[in-house]
Each structure stands twice: as structure tokens, then as C-alpha cells.
Design a protein around this motif. Sequence first.
Motif, mmCIF file in Angstrom:
data_model
loop_
_atom_site.group_PDB
_atom_site.id
_atom_site.type_symbol
_atom_site.label_atom_id
_atom_site.label_comp_id
_atom_site.label_asym_id
_atom_site.label_seq_id
_atom_site.Cartn_x
_atom_site.Cartn_y
_atom_site.Cartn_z
ATOM 1 N N THR A 67 -3.681 1.342 -3.275
ATOM 2 C CA THR A 67 -3.889 2.405 -2.300
ATOM 3 C C THR A 67 -4.742 1.883 -1.154
ATOM 4 O O THR A 67 -5.383 0.833 -1.257
ATOM 5 C CB THR A 67 -4.568 3.620 -2.941
ATOM 6 O OG1 THR A 67 -5.856 3.236 -3.435
ATOM 7 C CG2 THR A 67 -3.734 4.178 -4.096
ATOM 8 N N SER A 68 -4.773 2.629 -0.049
ATOM 9 C CA SER A 68 -5.478 2.170 1.148
ATOM 10 C C SER A 68 -6.988 2.120 0.968
ATOM 11 O O SER A 68 -7.681 1.464 1.747
ATOM 12 C CB SER A 68 -5.124 3.076 2.336
ATOM 13 O OG SER A 68 -5.448 4.425 2.049
ATOM 14 N N HIS A 127 0.100 -0.932 -8.533
ATOM 15 C CA HIS A 127 0.055 0.021 -7.434
ATOM 16 C C HIS A 127 -1.255 -0.188 -6.670
ATOM 17 O O HIS A 127 -2.316 -0.351 -7.283
ATOM 18 C CB HIS A 127 0.099 1.468 -7.942
ATOM 19 C CG HIS A 127 1.180 1.716 -8.963
ATOM 20 N ND1 HIS A 127 2.353 2.378 -8.675
ATOM 21 C CD2 HIS A 127 1.264 1.402 -10.286
ATOM 22 C CE1 HIS A 127 3.108 2.461 -9.760
ATOM 23 N NE2 HIS A 127 2.461 1.871 -10.750
ATOM 24 N N THR A 180 6.167 3.480 -6.447
ATOM 25 C CA THR A 180 5.260 2.929 -5.438
ATOM 26 C C THR A 180 4.569 1.630 -5.854
ATOM 27 O O THR A 180 3.605 1.222 -5.226
ATOM 28 C CB THR A 180 4.180 3.959 -5.078
ATOM 29 O OG1 THR A 180 3.428 4.290 -6.261
ATOM 30 C CG2 THR A 180 4.776 5.212 -4.491
ATOM 31 N N GLU A 191 -5.559 3.656 -13.829
ATOM 32 C CA GLU A 191 -6.383 3.042 -12.794
ATOM 33 C C GLU A 191 -7.213 1.909 -13.386
ATOM 34 O O GLU A 191 -7.921 2.087 -14.378
ATOM 35 C CB GLU A 191 -7.291 4.074 -12.132
ATOM 36 C CG GLU A 191 -8.098 3.496 -10.985
ATOM 37 C CD GLU A 191 -8.837 4.536 -10.167
ATOM 38 O OE1 GLU A 191 -9.625 4.143 -9.281
ATOM 39 O OE2 GLU A 191 -8.626 5.753 -10.408
ATOM 40 N N ILE A 234 0.827 -1.206 0.000
ATOM 41 C CA ILE A 234 0.000 0.000 0.000
ATOM 42 C C ILE A 234 0.860 1.254 0.000
ATOM 43 O O ILE A 234 1.702 1.454 0.883
ATOM 44 C CB ILE A 234 -0.928 0.026 1.245
ATOM 45 C CG1 ILE A 234 -1.803 -1.235 1.284
ATOM 46 C CG2 ILE A 234 -1.774 1.281 1.242
ATOM 47 C CD1 ILE A 234 -2.730 -1.385 0.110
ATOM 48 N N ASN A 235 0.660 2.098 -1.011
ATOM 49 C CA ASN A 235 1.229 3.448 -1.070
ATOM 50 C C ASN A 235 0.179 4.351 -1.696
ATOM 51 O O ASN A 235 -0.227 4.138 -2.841
ATOM 52 C CB ASN A 235 2.511 3.476 -1.909
ATOM 53 C CG ASN A 235 3.732 3.035 -1.117
ATOM 54 O OD1 ASN A 235 4.227 3.753 -0.260
ATOM 55 N ND2 ASN A 235 4.217 1.829 -1.409
ATOM 56 N N ASP A 236 -0.276 5.342 -0.940
ATOM 57 C CA ASP A 236 -1.373 6.188 -1.433
ATOM 58 C C ASP A 236 -0.930 7.198 -2.489
ATOM 59 O O ASP A 236 -1.760 7.697 -3.245
ATOM 60 C CB ASP A 236 -2.035 6.916 -0.258
ATOM 61 C CG ASP A 236 -2.950 5.986 0.531
ATOM 62 O OD1 ASP A 236 -3.501 5.044 -0.069
ATOM 63 O OD2 ASP A 236 -3.091 6.180 1.741
ATOM 64 N N SER A 237 0.356 7.518 -2.556
ATOM 65 C CA SER A 237 0.849 8.420 -3.601
ATOM 66 C C SER A 237 1.345 7.551 -4.761
ATOM 67 O O SER A 237 2.430 6.986 -4.707
ATOM 68 C CB SER A 237 1.986 9.297 -3.064
ATOM 69 O OG SER A 237 3.030 8.496 -2.548
ATOM 70 N N VAL A 238 0.501 7.423 -5.785
ATOM 71 C CA VAL A 238 0.836 6.565 -6.921
ATOM 72 C C VAL A 238 1.873 7.263 -7.794
ATOM 73 O O VAL A 238 1.636 8.347 -8.323
ATOM 74 C CB VAL A 238 -0.436 6.235 -7.736
ATOM 75 C CG1 VAL A 238 -0.091 5.412 -8.965
ATOM 76 C CG2 VAL A 238 -1.437 5.492 -6.857
#
Length: 244
Positions: free
Chosen positions: A195-196, A193, A79, A156, A71-75
Motif C-alpha cells: 500500500t502507499s 500486497h 491486488t 499484514e 501499489i494498490n491501497d485496496s488489499v
Amino acid sequence: MAVGLRIRNQGTGQIQIGLGYRNLQLAKSGTLDTGSFSGSGGGQPPFASISPRGYLAATNGTTNLHVCRYINDSVSTVTGFSILQSGLSCFVFASAGAPNKVFEYYTFSGETRAAAGPVGLRMRDESGGVFYDSRRKALRVLQVVALPSVAGPPVEIGQFFPGVKIGIAIPSPRFYYNSASQDRCTMTADYFHMTSDNRVFISRLQVMQQTLITNTFPVGGVTMGPQNATIFIVDLTEVPLGFG
């Protein structure tokens, strides 16, 4: 043949659990520190440069499927992660510069393992053999997602099951080879990638480049692996981390 209990899917009528039921069971889980990942550079040809990577597992004669959660919220370009099998080893490619450096992995195997803990539901065949035991943590695929072709920057794929702890399994990785000249070949791979809030993106990562002193490679590009590639979205809600 005597039939005991069969469980069918409510929507399709397909038998979900019945005689002959098999599912991959959790064999191992843990974390990798992507901050310790390192690559290798080159010098004078011939040489191969490799992007930062970490060792995940041995693959000789296994039926393992690795489910990953990173998990990394800044794509961004640092990341994501890729998986590559090289010889008898499986590696994770990820940048050491990502904000979050905790890479979770859950390895599911086709080998039958002893069940432990309080008994929930067990099913036996007519000879008394257990073919289903709810104590064994089994692979639960929530959705199969088709992958688009991407040129490079993150795209995405979608948001999947918000509020549920999910992971990604890559059953058949897709690789791209390109030679700008006959003495050099670059290999890139699908790069995922997470995200949370359970959004998943895909881009491409250069994992290896080989430079020779001879004109060996045909100029141009080619995709290795399935063109219509997929990933599995896997439920990790009841799967323990640090299982073994």
C-alpha cells in the motif's frame, strides 16, 4: 597487506565497506502493464491452466535480484503479485483487474558496470583498482523480514519505513503443491500486497494447475522452498525508473 579505508557499522562494528567490498548494482529498471497480463485455460485432460502473468527477465546464468514495487491501497485477491522462475525465464503473476496496473521493477546484478556522473566517493585497493564508487546505484537493503505461513486470505506483515519509497525483493520464493486427487495438482505461491503507506501483506495465489489422464500425483500437500522464508525491504529513494 596495506589497509586503506574501512567503514564499519556503528552498532555492530561489522565492516560495511572495505577491500573486497561487493554489492549488486542496478542493471535495469522499468514498468510492466499488469492490465496486459493473461493466463491460459484448459480443455480435456491432460492440460495445465496458468494464472495471468507477464514476462520479467531471462535468467540463464544470471546473478540478478529483482526488486518489485506494486501499489494498490485496496488489499484484495486481485491486488498482489508473485514471482516465478520457469526454465530460463522469470515471470510476474498479477491480476489484470487490479485498480493500479503499473508494476515497477528494478533489477540488480553482480556484474560490474561502468560508473557515470559526477564523482562522489571512490575507494581503491593497493593496486589502484576501484572497489567502491558512489556513482554506481547499489542495492540497499533496509530490513530482512521473516514471512509467516498463511492459509489464503491476506495477513499484514507490518508497516516499513513510512515516507520512504521501498520495494520488495523475494530472494527465494516459496511454493505450495496440493493434490486433492491423484490426477490433479495445484500450485500456489506467496502473494504480496503493498500500500502507499508502506504496509505489506501476504496471502497465497494459485499460479498453476495441472490435470492428467493418469493417477500420477500423491494425494496431499507439500511446501517447496524455505519454510522460514524471508523478503528484503529495499530502499528505492535514489534508484531511477527507466534506467535502461
